[in-house]
Design a protein around this motif. Structure first.
Motif, PDB file in Angstrom:
ATOM      1  N   SER A   5       0.920  -1.343   0.160  1.00 41.27           N
ATOM      2  CA  SER A   5       0.037  -0.097   0.046  1.00 41.27           C
ATOM      3  C   SER A   5       0.931   1.164  -0.007  1.00 41.27           C
ATOM      4  N   GLU A   6       2.099   1.306   0.764  1.00 37.92           N
ATOM      5  CA  GLU A   6       2.788   2.679   0.654  1.00 37.92           C
ATOM      6  C   GLU A   6       3.401   2.798  -0.609  1.00 37.92           C
ATOM      7  N   ARG A   7       3.815   1.384  -1.425  1.00 36.32           N
ATOM      8  CA  ARG A   7       4.524   1.418  -2.593  1.00 36.32           C
ATOM      9  C   ARG A   7       3.441   1.926  -3.512  1.00 36.32           C
ATOM     10  N   LEU A   8       2.172   1.612  -3.488  1.00 35.79           N
ATOM     11  CA  LEU A   8       1.095   2.090  -4.447  1.00 35.79           C
ATOM     12  C   LEU A   8       1.017   3.555  -4.423  1.00 35.79           C
ATOM     13  N   LYS A   9       0.851   4.148  -3.075  1.00 34.32           N
ATOM     14  CA  LYS A   9       0.826   5.623  -3.004  1.00 34.32           C
ATOM     15  C   LYS A   9       1.988   6.314  -3.555  1.00 34.32           C
ATOM     16  N   GLN A  10       3.286   5.931  -3.476  1.00 34.25           N
ATOM     17  CA  GLN A  10       4.568   6.106  -3.556  1.00 34.25           C
ATOM     18  C   GLN A  10       4.545   6.324  -5.336  1.00 34.25           C
ATOM     19  N   GLU A  11       4.077   5.313  -5.910  1.00 26.80           N
ATOM     20  CA  GLU A  11       4.052   5.367  -7.269  1.00 26.80           C
ATOM     21  C   GLU A  11       3.045   6.292  -7.691  1.00 26.80           C
ATOM     22  N   ARG A  12       1.830   6.364  -7.144  1.00 30.37           N
ATOM     23  CA  ARG A  12       0.883   7.461  -7.703  1.00 30.37           C
ATOM     24  C   ARG A  12       1.415   8.806  -7.600  1.00 30.37           C
ATOM     25  N   VAL A  13       2.089   9.164  -6.578  1.00 24.24           N
ATOM     26  CA  VAL A  13       2.623  10.521  -6.260  1.00 24.24           C
ATOM     27  C   VAL A  13       3.881  10.862  -7.093  1.00 24.24           C
ATOM     28  N   LYS A  14       4.578   9.696  -7.659  1.00 26.73           N
ATOM     29  CA  LYS A  14       5.698   9.675  -8.357  1.00 26.73           C
ATOM     30  C   LYS A  14       5.215  10.203  -9.932  1.00 26.73           C
ATOM     31  N   LEU A  15       4.084   9.650 -10.401  1.00 28.19           N
ATOM     32  CA  LEU A  15       3.608   9.895 -11.604  1.00 28.19           C
ATOM     33  C   LEU A  15       2.788  11.057 -11.551  1.00 28.19           C
ATOM     34  N   GLY A  16       2.582  11.947 -10.403  1.00 28.83           N
ATOM     35  CA  GLY A  16       1.853  13.237 -10.189  1.00 28.83           C
ATOM     36  C   GLY A  16       0.461  13.058 -10.280  1.00 28.83           C
ATOM     37  N   LEU A  17      -0.048  11.819  -9.957  1.00 27.00           N
ATOM     38  CA  LEU A  17      -1.565  11.812  -9.909  1.00 27.00           C
ATOM     39  C   LEU A  17      -2.346  11.908  -8.783  1.00 27.00           C
ATOM     40  N   ALA A  18      -3.558  12.770  -8.870  1.00 21.96           N
ATOM     41  CA  ALA A  18      -4.280  12.796  -7.801  1.00 21.96           C
ATOM     42  C   ALA A  18      -4.957  11.150  -7.706  1.00 21.96           C
ATOM     43  N   ALA A  19      -5.265  10.824  -6.168  1.00 21.56           N
ATOM     44  CA  ALA A  19      -5.982   9.440  -6.037  1.00 21.56           C
ATOM     45  C   ALA A  19      -7.056   9.429  -6.979  1.00 21.56           C
ATOM     46  N   SER A  20      -7.832  10.311  -7.142  1.00 24.94           N
ATOM     47  CA  SER A  20      -9.165  10.381  -8.028  1.00 24.94           C
ATOM     48  C   SER A  20      -8.846   9.865  -9.361  1.00 24.94           C
ATOM     49  N   LYS A  21      -7.629  10.444  -9.845  1.00 22.69           N
ATOM     50  CA  LYS A  21      -7.359  10.205 -11.145  1.00 22.69           C
ATOM     51  C   LYS A  21      -6.752   8.586 -11.156  1.00 22.69           C
ATOM     52  N   MET A  22      -5.792   8.281 -10.252  1.00 24.87           N
ATOM     53  CA  MET A  22      -5.552   6.872 -10.246  1.00 24.87           C
ATOM     54  C   MET A  22      -6.613   5.813 -10.207  1.00 24.87           C
ATOM     55  N   ALA A  23      -7.571   6.285  -9.575  1.00 28.24           N
ATOM     56  CA  ALA A  23      -8.903   5.490  -9.274  1.00 28.24           C
ATOM     57  C   ALA A  23      -9.501   5.200 -10.696  1.00 28.24           C
ATOM     58  N   ALA A  24      -9.551   6.290 -11.354  1.00 32.13           N
ATOM     59  CA  ALA A  24     -10.356   6.308 -12.734  1.00 32.13           C
ATOM     60  C   ALA A  24      -9.322   5.563 -13.835  1.00 32.13           C
ATOM     61  N   ILE A  25      -8.136   5.687 -13.586  1.00 34.60           N
ATOM     62  CA  ILE A  25      -7.223   4.735 -14.337  1.00 34.60           C
ATOM     63  C   ILE A  25      -7.494   3.298 -14.262  1.00 34.60           C
ATOM     64  N   GLY A  26      -7.556   3.100 -13.054  1.00 37.98           N
ATOM     65  CA  GLY A  26      -7.610   1.509 -12.618  1.00 37.98           C
ATOM     66  C   GLY A  26      -8.851   0.918 -12.431  1.00 37.98           C
ATOM     67  N   GLY A  27      -9.953   1.853 -12.831  1.00 40.10           N
ATOM     68  CA  GLY A  27     -11.546   1.510 -13.047  1.00 40.10           C
ATOM     69  C   GLY A  27     -12.149   1.225 -11.638  1.00 40.10           C
ATOM     70  N   VAL A  28     -11.738   1.954 -10.665  1.00 40.02           N
ATOM     71  CA  VAL A  28     -12.327   1.642  -9.206  1.00 40.02           C
ATOM     72  C   VAL A  28     -12.743   2.950  -8.778  1.00 40.02           C
ATOM     73  N   SER A  29     -13.501   3.205  -7.649  1.00 38.45           N
ATOM     74  CA  SER A  29     -13.765   4.007  -7.071  1.00 38.45           C
ATOM     75  C   SER A  29     -12.645   4.876  -6.120  1.00 38.45           C
ATOM     76  N   ILE A  30     -12.870   6.122  -5.968  1.00 41.93           N
ATOM     77  CA  ILE A  30     -11.963   6.876  -4.930  1.00 41.93           C
ATOM     78  C   ILE A  30     -11.900   5.952  -3.565  1.00 41.93           C
ATOM     79  N   ASN A  31     -13.018   5.651  -3.052  1.00 35.14           N
ATOM     80  CA  ASN A  31     -13.023   5.066  -1.747  1.00 35.14           C
ATOM     81  C   ASN A  31     -12.041   3.556  -1.972  1.00 35.14           C
ATOM     82  N   THR A  32     -12.121   3.065  -3.094  1.00 36.48           N
ATOM     83  CA  THR A  32     -11.570   1.566  -3.211  1.00 36.48           C
ATOM     84  C   THR A  32     -10.140   1.936  -3.283  1.00 36.48           C
ATOM     85  N   GLN A  33      -9.764   3.100  -3.851  1.00 36.84           N
ATOM     86  CA  GLN A  33      -8.289   3.549  -4.111  1.00 36.84           C
ATOM     87  C   GLN A  33      -7.604   3.755  -2.835  1.00 36.84           C
TER      88      GLN A  33
END
Length: 110
Positions: A5-33
């Motif tokens: 979970s820590e690495r997932l957040k680290q990767e998201r931040v490294k790519l400059g993505l908001a959690a909502s954007k990462m959720a959309a890319i992954g096809g999940v809700s923001i809550n799931t992200q």
């Protein structure tokens, strides 16, 4: 899966993505992200495949180790050098590493 979970957040931040954007890319809700990033849930393969296309290093997520190159990104000369390196005795690998590091350092100071 705390480290995942820590690495997932680290990767998201490294790519400059908001959690909502990462959720959309992954096809999940923001809550799931957020649950993925808090270690409350683990993503399915479809999510991992989708975020990998966007640049997330899934190997790093799963193992904690970075993959620097994809094999299909090497040209034939690079592949030959890598194969030769992998078949060398350990002491020859160490010598080649020292030479390559010295050359790269020298080029950087020119």
């Amino acid at each position: 899966m705390r480290f995942f979970s820590e690495r997932l957040k680290q990767e998201r931040v490294k790519l400059g993505l908001a959690a909502s954007k990462m959720a959309a890319i992954g096809g999940v809700s923001i809550n799931t992200q957020f649950r993925y990033e808090n270690g409350e849930r683990t993503p399915r393969i479809q999510y991992l495949m989708a975020v990998a296309v966007r640049g997330v290093d899934v190997f790093y997520l799963l193992t904690g180790r970075r993959v620097l190159l994809c094999a299909d990104s090497l040209d034939s000369h690079e592949a030959d050098v890598l194969m030769a390196y992998r078949t060398m005795p350990e002491e020859d690998q160490a010598a080649l590493h020292r030479i390559a590091t010295a050359c790269a350092t020298q080029m950087g100071s020119d």
